[in-house]
Design a protein around this motif. Sequence first.
Motif, PDB file in Angstrom:
ATOM      1  N   VAL A 130       0.857  -1.182   0.000  1.00 56.68           N
ATOM      2  CA  VAL A 130       0.000   0.000   0.000  1.00 56.68           C
ATOM      3  C   VAL A 130       0.894   1.234   0.000  1.00 56.68           C
ATOM      4  CG1 VAL A 130      -1.804   1.250   1.225  1.00 56.68           C
ATOM      5  CG2 VAL A 130      -1.748  -1.255   1.290  1.00 56.68           C
ATOM      6  N   VAL A 131       0.612   2.165  -0.922  1.00 57.32           N
ATOM      7  CA  VAL A 131       1.440   3.367  -1.067  1.00 57.32           C
ATOM      8  C   VAL A 131       0.523   4.588  -0.964  1.00 57.32           C
ATOM      9  CG1 VAL A 131       3.178   4.542  -2.440  1.00 57.32           C
ATOM     10  CG2 VAL A 131       2.886   2.050  -2.654  1.00 57.32           C
TER      11      VAL A 131
ATOM     12  N   VAL B 119      -5.861   0.593   5.320  1.00 53.56           N
ATOM     13  CA  VAL B 119      -5.966  -0.339   4.196  1.00 53.56           C
ATOM     14  C   VAL B 119      -5.225  -1.640   4.509  1.00 53.56           C
ATOM     15  CG1 VAL B 119      -5.432  -0.683   1.747  1.00 53.56           C
ATOM     16  CG2 VAL B 119      -6.235   1.551   2.551  1.00 53.56           C
ATOM     17  N   CYS B 120      -4.062  -1.546   5.167  1.00 57.43           N
ATOM     18  CA  CYS B 120      -3.312  -2.761   5.527  1.00 57.43           C
ATOM     19  C   CYS B 120      -4.119  -3.642   6.466  1.00 57.43           C
ATOM     20  CB  CYS B 120      -1.980  -2.375   6.169  1.00 57.43           C
ATOM     21  SG  CYS B 120      -0.742  -1.811   4.980  1.00 57.43           S
ATOM     22  N   LYS B 121      -4.815  -3.026   7.404  1.00 59.30           N
ATOM     23  CA  LYS B 121      -5.648  -3.820   8.314  1.00 59.30           C
ATOM     24  C   LYS B 121      -6.732  -4.571   7.548  1.00 59.30           C
ATOM     25  CE  LYS B 121      -8.506  -3.464  12.473  1.00 59.30           C
ATOM     26  NZ  LYS B 121      -9.606  -4.237  11.932  1.00 59.30           N
TER      27      LYS B 121
ATOM     28  N   ASP C 160       2.007  -4.696   3.514  1.00 59.85           N
ATOM     29  CA  ASP C 160       3.086  -3.800   3.906  1.00 59.85           C
ATOM     30  C   ASP C 160       2.773  -2.441   3.303  1.00 59.85           C
ATOM     31  OD1 ASP C 160       5.342  -2.897   5.068  1.00 59.85           O
ATOM     32  OD2 ASP C 160       6.709  -4.298   4.068  1.00 59.85           O
ATOM     33  N   TRP C 161       3.393  -1.388   3.825  1.00 58.83           N
ATOM     34  CA  TRP C 161       3.054  -0.057   3.321  1.00 58.83           C
ATOM     35  C   TRP C 161       4.235   0.896   3.370  1.00 58.83           C
ATOM     36  CZ3 TRP C 161       3.314   4.133   6.773  1.00 58.83           C
ATOM     37  CH2 TRP C 161       3.345   3.807   8.132  1.00 58.83           C
TER      38      TRP C 161
ATOM     39  N   GLU D 291      10.121   5.154  -2.564  1.00 55.23           N
ATOM     40  CA  GLU D 291      10.414   3.961  -1.767  1.00 55.23           C
ATOM     41  C   GLU D 291       9.615   2.766  -2.266  1.00 55.23           C
ATOM     42  OE1 GLU D 291      10.247   2.395   2.857  1.00 55.23           O
ATOM     43  OE2 GLU D 291      10.101   4.545   2.430  1.00 55.23           O
ATOM     44  N   ALA D 292       8.406   3.001  -2.762  1.00 56.31           N
ATOM     45  CA  ALA D 292       7.597   1.910  -3.290  1.00 56.31           C
ATOM     46  C   ALA D 292       8.303   1.224  -4.457  1.00 56.31           C
ATOM     47  CB  ALA D 292       6.233   2.433  -3.732  1.00 56.31           C
ATOM     48  N   VAL D 293       8.940   2.025  -5.315  1.00 57.24           N
ATOM     49  CA  VAL D 293       9.677   1.447  -6.444  1.00 57.24           C
ATOM     50  C   VAL D 293      10.824   0.574  -5.933  1.00 57.24           C
ATOM     51  CG1 VAL D 293      11.030   1.972  -8.498  1.00 57.24           C
ATOM     52  CG2 VAL D 293       9.037   3.386  -7.918  1.00 57.24           C
ATOM     53  N   LEU D 294      11.537   1.071  -4.913  1.00 59.66           N
ATOM     54  CA  LEU D 294      12.639   0.294  -4.333  1.00 59.66           C
ATOM     55  C   LEU D 294      12.134  -0.996  -3.694  1.00 59.66           C
ATOM     56  CD1 LEU D 294      14.730   3.181  -2.705  1.00 59.66           C
ATOM     57  CD2 LEU D 294      15.215   1.958  -4.816  1.00 59.66           C
TER      58      LEU D 294
END
Length: 971
Positions: free
Chosen positions: A709-710, A720-722, A732-733, A739-742
Motif C-alpha cells: 500500500v502506497v 488499508v493494511c488492516k 506492507d506499506w 520507496e515503493a519502487v525500491l
Amino acid sequence: MKSKKRPGISGILLIVLILVGMIVWGIFTGLDRRELSETLDKTTLVAKNKLQDYDNYTANDRVKSLVRLLDKTKELGTNLSKINKYGQQDLDEYITEQRLSGAFVSDKNLNVVLQGQQNLDSENLWNEIIGKGYVKEVLEHPEATYTERITVNREEYDLAVVPRQDAEGLVIAYAEKNSNTLGDMTLESVFSDFLVNMHGVIMVCLDDTVVSTNQETLLGKTMQEMRKYYNSRPEGNESGIIRIKPDHKIWYGHKDKMKEYAIYIFFPASQIFMARTVVCGLYTAVAILVYLLFLLIKSNLEKVTLKQSQKRMRIINALGTAYASIVLFDLEKDKVEMIKTSGDTSMPSGDQILSKKIQQNHINEMLTSEYREGFLEFIDMDTVAQRLKGQQSLTYTSQMEKGTWLLSVIVPQRFDSDGNIRAVLLANRDITKEKEKELEQERELRNALAAAEHANKAKTNFLNSISHDIRTPMNAVIGFTALATTHIDNKDLVMEYLKKISISSRHLLSLINDVLDMSRIESGNVKLEEVKVHLPDVFHDLRVIIQGSIAAKQQELYIDTQNVVHEDVVIDKLRLNQVLLNIVGNAVKFTSVGGMINIRVSENPCSKEGYASYSFSVKDNGIGMSEEFQEHIFDAFAREQTVTKSGIQGTGLGMAISKNIVNMMGGTITVNSEVGKGSEFIVSIECKITGETVKYKSVPELQGARALVVDDDANTCMSVCKMLRDIEMLADWTTSGKEAVLRAKEACEIKKEFKAYIIDWQMPDMNGIETVRRIRKVIGNDTPIIILTAYDWADIAEEAKEAGVTAFVSKPLFMSELRAALTQQAVGTEKDAAVEKKHYNHAGKRVLLVEDNELNREIAAAIMEEAGLIVDSVEDGIDAVERMGSAEESRYDAILMDIQMPKMDGYMATREIRTLDNNKKANIPIIAMTANAFEEDKKKALEAGMNAHIAKPISIDAIMEVLDQIFDRRK
C-alpha cells in the motif's frame, strides 16, 4: 436493697436500633470483602492475559525482525561475490538502502576487512560478537548461519552472521532496536490505559522495578522506593488479601507472580466498602429519624395530657416556633412584656421600647437606612389599632445592617367588649433564605426577559441579514433579466446573463430552504425516516457533490475510513447527507484557494447491542473561528463578524439545523477551531446495524499473498493494511512513491514479489501514475495495480492505463469495495467504469398540467413543450377530475399535479381520479409538482396515490428522469 431501674421504651428502642445497625454493618462488610476477593481474582487474571499477549507479541516481532535481517545479510554476502572490487562506498550504500545500523566483513582469521556503521560504537560491538562461540561455528561450516538479539551498553541489536561467498570469512550485519522498531506494543503501554475498578492501582515489576502500571507517577520506581507502600506490615490477612496503611490511608490487595513478573494490585478501602458505607449511612439516617419521630410522638402525647393554657399562651407558643422574638404590647395600660427574645432581632427591653427616642436609636443601629423610617411607622403603637381595623395582621419586611432580612408581624391579641383592640403581639422572624430565594427568582425572571430580548434582537438581526442576503440574488435576477432583454439579439451575452440568473436563483432557493428547514425543526414537524443505508454510497455521493467546489478552489481533499466494520446501518440518509454537506460545504467555503479538506469516518466500540458508534470528522485549514463565536456556532442566525465583512454568503442557519438534526438522531456534534488555523467538526452518532457483522472471506487467488500500500497519509496506509490482513493477505506499506519502487525491486530480487499494489494518485514526491509507470518497469504487466483516489479520475484514465493501472477505487475505501476490487483483478474480469443513464424519447406524449398559478403554468408548459411533450392545462383539482372523466381513455399519458389549489387540492384530486370507472384512466401516472419539498411531503403524496414527486422550481431534467422511471416500470 434498691432494685435497678429498667430502661424505658425509648431506651429499648435505642438498643434495638444499635444492634440492627451492627448486624447491617457486619453483613455488608462480608459482602464487600467477598466482592473484593472476586475483583482481585478477575483483575489478576486479566493482567496475566495482557502480559501473556505482550510476551507473544514481542516473541513474534523478534522472530520476524531476525528473519528479515538474515535475508538482508545473505543478500550482502551475494553482492560481495557478484560485484568486482566491492568497496566501502558500496557497503555504505547498501546499509543505507536496507536501513541497517552497520555491517562487518572479515577474513578467515576474523580480521575486519570492510565495515560500515551508522552512529555506533562499532569496536565495542565487534568485541562482543567476536567472543561468541557461534562465530567460529559459522566460519567452520559455510552452510551455517546464525541470528540473535544481543544487548551491548544497554542497547539492543539484532545480529545476523553468514559465511562469505567470495572468500573465506564472515559477513555480519546488525540493526539497532529502539522504540520505533519494536512495534506498536511496549511493556510500558500494556497497562497505561488499563481501567481498574474502584480506582485501584496495578503495578508490574521486573527485577524489582516498576515496568508497567496504570499510574504514570509510579513508572520506573524501584521496590525500595515503593517499600513504604507495599512492604508495610500487614494488619490482617484473610484469603491472601493484605491490608496496608500507607500515609494513614487503608488499602487492600495482594501480590501475584507470572513468569519473571511480579504483579501488585491494591484498592482503597473507601472504594471497597462503598456499599457498606452508603447502606450504613442510610440506615443511620433512618434510625435517627425513627428515634426522633418516636420522641416527637411521645412528646406530643405528653402535651395532650396537659391542661390547655390561656388563649394568649397558645398563640404565643404557636408564634414562638416560627419567630425569633415576640413582644406583647398592652395598649390600654402602656405596658410591654417580652415573651421571647433573640440577640439578633431583640427590641429594647421593657417599657423602654415605648420611647420614640429609644426606638429611633435602636432602629438606626439595626436596620439599613432605606428601611428605618418605614419600620418606625410600622411599630408606632399610637396608630396601630387604627391601622389594624379590618385587617387580620400587619407585616413589614426590612434589611438589617449585617445583610440579613427581617419579617415583622403585628397581630391583634385582646379586644374589649366593643371590639376595640387592647393588646397586640409584635413578632420578628429571620427570612434571609426566603428573601434570597425570592431575589434569585427575580434575577431568573430578569435573565429570562434578557434572553427573550436577546432572541428578539437576534431575530431582528437575522431579518436584517436575510433581507440583505435575499435582495442580493434578487437584484442579480432582476438586473440580469433586464440586461438580457436589452441585449436580446446578442445570443452569447444573453446566455452569460442566463447563467448568472440561474446561479443567483439557486442561491436564493438555498436561503429559503434553510429558513423553512429551521422553522420546521423549531416547530417539531421534522420526523426522521430511518431506512437501511450503505455507508459507502453516502460518502461516494458526498465526494461527487463537493468535487466541483473542491476543484474550483484547487483544494486538497483527503477522505478515508478508520476501523469501519459495519457498512450497512439504519439511519435517515437524507438528514445525514444534509448534516455532512452543511459541514463540508462550510469547510470548502471558509478555506482559501489551495487549502486542505480532510474527511474521515471512524467506527468506535459501542456498548449498545445491535448498534455501532460512528464518528464523522471534517477538518480544514481555513480561516477558523474565535473562541467567543464557537460558543454560539450552533445558535440560529449566528454569523461571525469576520464572515459578514468578507462577503461570504449564508443565513447562519446551517450549523443550527445540523445541531438539531444530530440531536434528534441521539448524537453529538462538537467543534475545535482557532482563528487563522482552521476548524474541525466531529459528529458522533450511534446507529442500528442491519443483520449480523459481515465476516469477509479471503480472495482464494490472493490468500497469503503480499500486497504493498502506497499513500502519503500513514493513517490511510494502516487502515488499508488492516483490511488486507483481515482477508488473509500479507500487507506492507510506505508513504513514498520512490520507496515503493525500491520495495518492488527488492521483492523481485528476493523472489517474494507483491501480488497486488494499491497506490494513491496524489502524492507529494512522486504522483501515483509515475509511481505505477516505474513499478511496471520492474515487475512487468501481470500484477494488478489499483489507484486509490479521492478525485475524479476521468481526465487521467487514459494516461493511467497506459502507465499500467488496472483499476481505480474511490476514497474513502471500505472493506466491501476493497475485496470486490481485488476479486475482480484476481479472476481477470472487467467492469465498466460508468454506465450511462438511458433516457427514453418521450416526444409526442401528452400530459395534463394541473396548476392554479398562471405564471407557473406558463413556465412549466413551456419547459415541457421544449422537450417535445404535448401539454394540456387546467387551473384546479376539480377541473382535472372533470377533464379526466370526460377525456378519451388514451388521451393522456401522465398528469403533473400541483398540491395547493383553492377549490380542490392535489391530494383530493388524485383520490378522485383513482376512483374513476375506467381502469386505464384511474391508473394513469400522477406526478406531484409542488413547493412542498420535504421528505414527509413526498411520503404524503405517495400515500394519496401519486406515483412520484417533483419539487419546485422544476427543471426538464427532473421531469424527464421521473418520466423515465414511470414509463420504464410500465413497459
